[in-house]
Design a protein around this motif. Structure first.
Motif: not given
Length: 112
Positions: A40-47
């Motif tokens: 339902e809900v995805f979060v994302t980030d780049i490191t």
């Protein structure tokens, strides 16, 4: 972290960069991270990952239902293509972005 005597560095958020006002978006999650359905809900980030030959960038997408990393991609550049490649991995692995997936209309991806 306290045992090792280390702490994170929190950078000041910039509202203006190079004389352009940053875009802001509505907070649709309103910090309601619990009790979410799968996909339902995805979060994302780049490191970034320092290496002997320079930096590599790790892009990951996490499902808030169970905190599982559902797609990831490593690239040489921190750019839109890296994010699109990561989303492409999500499409092929989970098929949640297909036109006929039942959760597609409720799917939310938060990119900070």
């Amino acid at each position: 972290m306290s045992e090792l005597g280390i702490q994170s560095i929190i950078r000041k958020k910039r509202r203006v960069w190079k004389n352009q006002v940053s875009r802001t978006f509505d907070n649709v999650l309103e910090r309601q991270f619990k009790d979410r359905a799968k996909n339902e809900v995805f979060v994302t980030d780049i490191t970034y990952l320092p290496t002997e030959t320079g930096f590599l960038y790790l892009s990951a997408i996490q499902d808030l239902n169970n905190n599982e990393i559902v797609a990831w991609q490593v690239g040489k550049w921190n750019d839109l293509q890296l994010m699109m490649d990561t989303l492409s991995g999500l499409t092929t692995k989970r098929n949640v972005l297909s036109k006929h997936h039942p959760l597609r209309s409720r799917l939310s991806i938060h990119i900070p």
